[in-house]
Design a protein around this motif. Structure first.
Motif, PDB file in Angstrom:
ATOM      1  N   ALA A 194       8.607 -18.910  29.568  1.00 50.79           N
ATOM      2  CA  ALA A 194       8.974 -19.980  30.245  1.00 50.79           C
ATOM      3  C   ALA A 194      10.437 -20.543  29.653  1.00 50.79           C
ATOM      4  O   ALA A 194      11.247 -21.183  30.514  1.00 50.79           O
ATOM      5  N   PHE A 195      10.384 -20.780  28.402  1.00 48.22           N
ATOM      6  CA  PHE A 195      11.356 -21.642  27.923  1.00 48.22           C
ATOM      7  C   PHE A 195      12.648 -21.575  28.340  1.00 48.22           C
ATOM      8  O   PHE A 195      13.516 -22.431  28.317  1.00 48.22           O
ATOM      9  N   PRO A 196      13.362 -20.190  28.349  1.00 46.36           N
ATOM     10  CA  PRO A 196      14.691 -19.964  28.782  1.00 46.36           C
ATOM     11  C   PRO A 196      15.044 -20.497  29.958  1.00 46.36           C
ATOM     12  O   PRO A 196      16.194 -21.057  30.342  1.00 46.36           O
ATOM     13  N   TYR A 197      14.233 -20.824  30.944  1.00 48.03           N
ATOM     14  CA  TYR A 197      14.350 -21.579  32.086  1.00 48.03           C
ATOM     15  C   TYR A 197      14.351 -23.035  32.191  1.00 48.03           C
ATOM     16  O   TYR A 197      14.703 -23.574  33.176  1.00 48.03           O
ATOM     17  N   ALA A 198      13.968 -23.527  30.994  1.00 48.61           N
ATOM     18  CA  ALA A 198      13.849 -25.065  30.827  1.00 48.61           C
ATOM     19  C   ALA A 198      15.376 -25.739  30.543  1.00 48.61           C
ATOM     20  O   ALA A 198      15.933 -25.318  29.936  1.00 48.61           O
ATOM     21  N   PRO A 199      15.434 -26.574  31.517  1.00 51.34           N
ATOM     22  CA  PRO A 199      16.907 -27.405  31.460  1.00 51.34           C
ATOM     23  C   PRO A 199      16.933 -28.237  29.938  1.00 51.34           C
ATOM     24  O   PRO A 199      17.996 -28.528  29.366  1.00 51.34           O
ATOM     25  N   SER A 200      15.495 -28.576  29.443  1.00 46.97           N
ATOM     26  CA  SER A 200      15.646 -29.016  28.333  1.00 46.97           C
ATOM     27  C   SER A 200      14.212 -29.048  27.430  1.00 46.97           C
ATOM     28  O   SER A 200      13.080 -28.939  28.247  1.00 46.97           O
ATOM     29  N   THR A 201      14.278 -28.591  26.106  1.00 50.92           N
ATOM     30  CA  THR A 201      12.893 -28.362  25.506  1.00 50.92           C
ATOM     31  C   THR A 201      12.806 -29.387  24.147  1.00 50.92           C
ATOM     32  O   THR A 201      13.865 -29.224  23.479  1.00 50.92           O
ATOM     33  N   ALA A 202      11.807 -29.818  23.792  1.00 50.22           N
ATOM     34  CA  ALA A 202      11.621 -30.585  22.790  1.00 50.22           C
ATOM     35  C   ALA A 202      10.449 -29.937  21.736  1.00 50.22           C
ATOM     36  O   ALA A 202       9.530 -29.239  22.479  1.00 50.22           O
ATOM     37  N   LEU A 203      10.711 -30.029  20.382  1.00 47.64           N
ATOM     38  CA  LEU A 203       9.815 -29.201  19.540  1.00 47.64           C
ATOM     39  C   LEU A 203       9.238 -30.473  18.567  1.00 47.64           C
ATOM     40  O   LEU A 203       9.951 -31.365  18.204  1.00 47.64           O
ATOM     41  N   PHE A 204       7.955 -30.308  18.584  1.00 49.04           N
ATOM     42  CA  PHE A 204       7.073 -31.493  17.973  1.00 49.04           C
ATOM     43  C   PHE A 204       6.355 -31.047  16.913  1.00 49.04           C
ATOM     44  O   PHE A 204       5.198 -30.075  16.932  1.00 49.04           O
ATOM     45  N   GLU A 205       6.696 -31.289  15.703  1.00 51.49           N
ATOM     46  CA  GLU A 205       6.009 -30.661  14.328  1.00 51.49           C
ATOM     47  C   GLU A 205       4.807 -31.130  14.091  1.00 51.49           C
ATOM     48  O   GLU A 205       4.525 -32.515  14.332  1.00 51.49           O
ATOM     49  N   VAL A 206       3.815 -30.400  13.788  1.00 54.19           N
ATOM     50  CA  VAL A 206       2.478 -30.772  13.431  1.00 54.19           C
ATOM     51  C   VAL A 206       2.193 -29.867  12.296  1.00 54.19           C
ATOM     52  O   VAL A 206       2.860 -28.971  11.737  1.00 54.19           O
ATOM     53  N   LEU A 207       0.961 -30.514  11.363  1.00 58.97           N
ATOM     54  CA  LEU A 207       0.653 -29.916  10.038  1.00 58.97           C
ATOM     55  C   LEU A 207      -0.151 -28.787  10.318  1.00 58.97           C
ATOM     56  O   LEU A 207      -1.447 -29.001  11.132  1.00 58.97           O
ATOM     57  N   ARG A 208      -0.124 -27.412   9.981  1.00 60.47           N
ATOM     58  CA  ARG A 208      -1.163 -26.522  10.378  1.00 60.47           C
ATOM     59  C   ARG A 208      -2.448 -26.925   9.751  1.00 60.47           C
ATOM     60  O   ARG A 208      -3.520 -26.353  10.486  1.00 60.47           O
ATOM     61  N   GLU A 209      -2.657 -27.445   8.798  1.00 61.94           N
ATOM     62  CA  GLU A 209      -3.985 -27.833   8.231  1.00 61.94           C
ATOM     63  C   GLU A 209      -4.762 -28.831   9.036  1.00 61.94           C
ATOM     64  O   GLU A 209      -6.078 -28.984   8.906  1.00 61.94           O
ATOM     65  N   GLU A 210      -4.083 -29.456   9.991  1.00 67.75           N
ATOM     66  CA  GLU A 210      -4.600 -30.328  11.013  1.00 67.75           C
ATOM     67  C   GLU A 210      -4.688 -29.872  12.398  1.00 67.75           C
ATOM     68  O   GLU A 210      -5.739 -30.491  13.024  1.00 67.75           O
ATOM     69  N   GLU A 211      -4.009 -28.954  12.609  1.00 68.21           N
ATOM     70  CA  GLU A 211      -3.883 -28.604  14.242  1.00 68.21           C
ATOM     71  C   GLU A 211      -4.012 -26.942  14.398  1.00 68.21           C
ATOM     72  O   GLU A 211      -3.901 -26.629  15.650  1.00 68.21           O
ATOM     73  N   PHE A 212      -3.964 -26.253  13.189  1.00 66.97           N
ATOM     74  CA  PHE A 212      -3.839 -24.809  13.658  1.00 66.97           C
ATOM     75  C   PHE A 212      -4.670 -23.991  12.924  1.00 66.97           C
ATOM     76  O   PHE A 212      -4.564 -23.728  11.730  1.00 66.97           O
ATOM     77  N   ALA A 213      -5.942 -23.582  13.353  1.00 67.56           N
ATOM     78  CA  ALA A 213      -6.962 -22.646  12.620  1.00 67.56           C
ATOM     79  C   ALA A 213      -7.220 -21.561  13.550  1.00 67.56           C
ATOM     80  O   ALA A 213      -8.334 -21.542  14.373  1.00 67.56           O
ATOM     81  N   PRO A 214      -6.352 -20.669  13.651  1.00 69.23           N
ATOM     82  CA  PRO A 214      -6.478 -19.447  14.318  1.00 69.23           C
ATOM     83  C   PRO A 214      -7.529 -18.484  14.170  1.00 69.23           C
ATOM     84  O   PRO A 214      -8.044 -18.338  13.029  1.00 69.23           O
ATOM     85  N   VAL A 215      -8.300 -17.813  15.264  1.00 67.64           N
ATOM     86  CA  VAL A 215      -9.565 -17.210  15.036  1.00 67.64           C
ATOM     87  C   VAL A 215      -9.030 -15.559  15.955  1.00 67.64           C
ATOM     88  O   VAL A 215      -9.331 -15.632  17.087  1.00 67.64           O
ATOM     89  N   LYS A 216      -8.718 -14.861  14.954  1.00 71.10           N
ATOM     90  CA  LYS A 216      -8.129 -13.713  15.660  1.00 71.10           C
ATOM     91  C   LYS A 216      -8.554 -12.130  14.818  1.00 71.10           C
ATOM     92  O   LYS A 216      -8.720 -11.317  15.695  1.00 71.10           O
ATOM     93  N   ASN A 217      -9.191 -12.290  13.763  1.00 69.48           N
ATOM     94  CA  ASN A 217      -9.477 -11.293  13.107  1.00 69.48           C
ATOM     95  C   ASN A 217     -11.037 -11.330  12.467  1.00 69.48           C
ATOM     96  O   ASN A 217     -11.506 -12.375  12.164  1.00 69.48           O
ATOM     97  N   ALA A 218     -11.653 -10.278  12.662  1.00 68.79           N
ATOM     98  CA  ALA A 218     -12.956 -10.338  11.964  1.00 68.79           C
ATOM     99  C   ALA A 218     -13.019 -10.668  10.454  1.00 68.79           C
ATOM    100  O   ALA A 218     -12.148 -10.589   9.840  1.00 68.79           O
TER     101      ALA A 218
END
Length: 489
Positions: free
Chosen positions: A394-418
């Protein structure tokens, strides 16, 4: 090989429907009927019905555009401009409070919907259930679905309390749109029903299915899974845009007064669903799209990164497999960071107007990513191509995009592998959750004791108690908690 099936009256094998066969010939797919004479009457009916469900004109356009696009040169990439990123260190407490309040106000006014990408099964986790049903082993035993539902309940309560200003709190509803796949839809619906929608109202949760698309050979022909069924695969998490449009849910959102859509993937145990701060920032910037990003941990980390495509071009995502190693390792001498350091972790915010634009644009362009995979076929597993769209298309279609940094230890705990894998396991996600919540408890004046070392355990704070560590003093101050345990009301 089976004997040909004969017509009982004249002894000849009845031909396939002529009109359908001619249509297939128009698109070079007549081989789908190559085993017709060997099929039983029931199998022939199944094959005809399978072919009739396919939008051959659309699928042919997708195949041709996607194969052709692979041969086109790709525009050079540039690092994301610093002005496009809100970094953690540059934010003031005043900004954070302003964004939090602005986000809660928009949520109170019913302007935010939540969109969950949940089409995947937990196959790599050793489960055939939808991934959202998975329990990562927290003290509460809650599934990913339940954790996310309770965060929605918490934000609804926070918005209601913040806007009531001493008067009786009025109810706030955040509509939750959940995209399933043909492989997860029924099980997902039953899971929610059996758990009484985790405290949410049933009518605020809407399920819809992403599409599937035939798997093809390298020359664009359908691969047959059986003599009477085409091999198909889900059309990727980017299929959400087409699915929202075809199911008329974009219209449904507009009717409900929704202006902004928070979009995320199911397999993140720390996802801040309907984050008021992110929403307030998004509204403040006045952009069409935004994404939460984390800093890439090291050059070879297997994550896609945001880049600018072409000189002054739009922001988009390049997958780690497509990023040249020399670019992946390049250092910005001014900041000391990697030039391409902003990792995509599938935490996005869009305006509803932009989602309408994307759905139309992607359908018109008809370019899908081609993934070489082993496809189950009548010849055993054969090497072929799956066609997918990705949420970040979707992003190439956006007239404007903003990125918002977050700390991975606070907001990113992926569950992908056994468990037992090197990264992104239920164990690693559980540890991230427990460590974060333990820090919340200590910051709120609580004390922890542990029967095992701290690195192996901790406390879990119910989302019904606190969304991001707020309002815990009354529960925690001066109290001692024996880990592992869940802290709730």
């Amino acid at each position: 090989m089976r004997e040909p099936t004969m017509d009982r009256e004249n002894g000849a094998s009845p031909p396939p429907p002529q009109a359908l066969l001619e249509r297939l010939k128009d698109y070079g797919q007549e081989d789908t009927f190559s085993l017709w004479d060997e099929l039983s009457p029931e199998e022939r009916d199944l094959l005809v019905k399978d072919m009739e469900t396919l939008d051959l004109l659309r699928i042919d356009r997708i195949i041709r555009c996607s194969l052709r696009s692979q041969a086109l040169p790709v525009a050079a990439i540039e690092p994301v401009p610093e002005s496009s990123v809100s970094t953690v260190e540059e934010r003031t407490m005043e900004e954070r409070e302003r964004w939090w309040k602005k986000g809660l106000k928009a949520i109170y006014e019913g302007k935010l919907a939540v969109l969950l990408l949940s089409g995947g099964q937990g196959t790599r986790l050793g489960s055939s259930d939808p991934k959202g049903c998975f329990n990562i082993g927290l003290p509460s035993g809650k599934s990913l679905f339940q954790l996310q539902a309770e965060r929605i309940l918490c934000v609804q309560r926070l918005a209601s309390l913040a806007m009531s200003e001493g008067s009786a709190a009025s109810s706030v509803t955040i509509h939750w749109y959940i995209m399933t796949s043909p492989f997860t839809d029924e099980a997902t619906r039953k899971f929610f029903e059996s758990h009484k929608f985790f405290g949410l109202e049933a009518d605020q949760v809407t399920f819809f299915q992403q599409g599937t698309i035939p798997c093809i050979s390298k020359d664009g022909r359908f691969i047959m899974e059986t003599p009477f069924r085409v091999a198909k695969a889900p059309d990727g998490n980017g299929g959400v845009y087409t699915a929202l449009k075809s199911s008329r849910l974009l219209e449904d959102m507009a009717t409900k007064g929704i202006k902004y859509v928070d979009c995320y993937g199911v397999d993140n145990a720390l996802v801040r669903v309907a984050d008021p701060t992110f929403l307030g920032y998004f509204i403040d910037r006045g952009v069409a799209s935004a994404a939460k990003v984390v800093r890439k941990a090291y050059p070879q980390e297997k994550v896609g990164v945001f880049v600018r495509r072409g000189k002054g071009g739009p922001l988009t995502v390049v997958e780690y497999s497509e990023l040249d190693q020399s670019l992946a390792s390049a250092i910005n001498q001014q900041t000391g960071r990697l030039h391409f350091c902003w990792s995509n972790v599938c935490l996005h915010m869009f305006t509803l107007d932009f989602l309408n634009q994307v759905a139309n644009g992607l359908e018109k362009d008809s370019i899908y990513h081609l993934a070489e995979k082993k496809i189950p076929s009548i010849h055993g597993y054969t090497l072929g191509l799956k066609l997918e769209q990705f949420i970040f298309d979707a992003f190439p279609y956006a007239p404007s995009t903003a990125l918002f940094e977050v700390l991975r230890e606070e907001e990113f705990a992926p569950v992908k592998n056994a468990n037992g894998s090197n990264f992104d396991t239920p164990d690693s996600a559980r540890l991230l959750v427990l460590r974060l919540h333990s820090r919340w408890v200590v910051a709120a004046g609580g004390f922890l004791t542990h029967s095992v070392p701290l690195y192996a355990t901790g406390v879990e704070v119910s989302p019904l108690c606190s969304y991001a560590g707020e309002n815990l003093e009354a529960i925690c101050r001066g109290r001692t908690f024996h880990a592992p345990c869940e802290i709730t009301f």
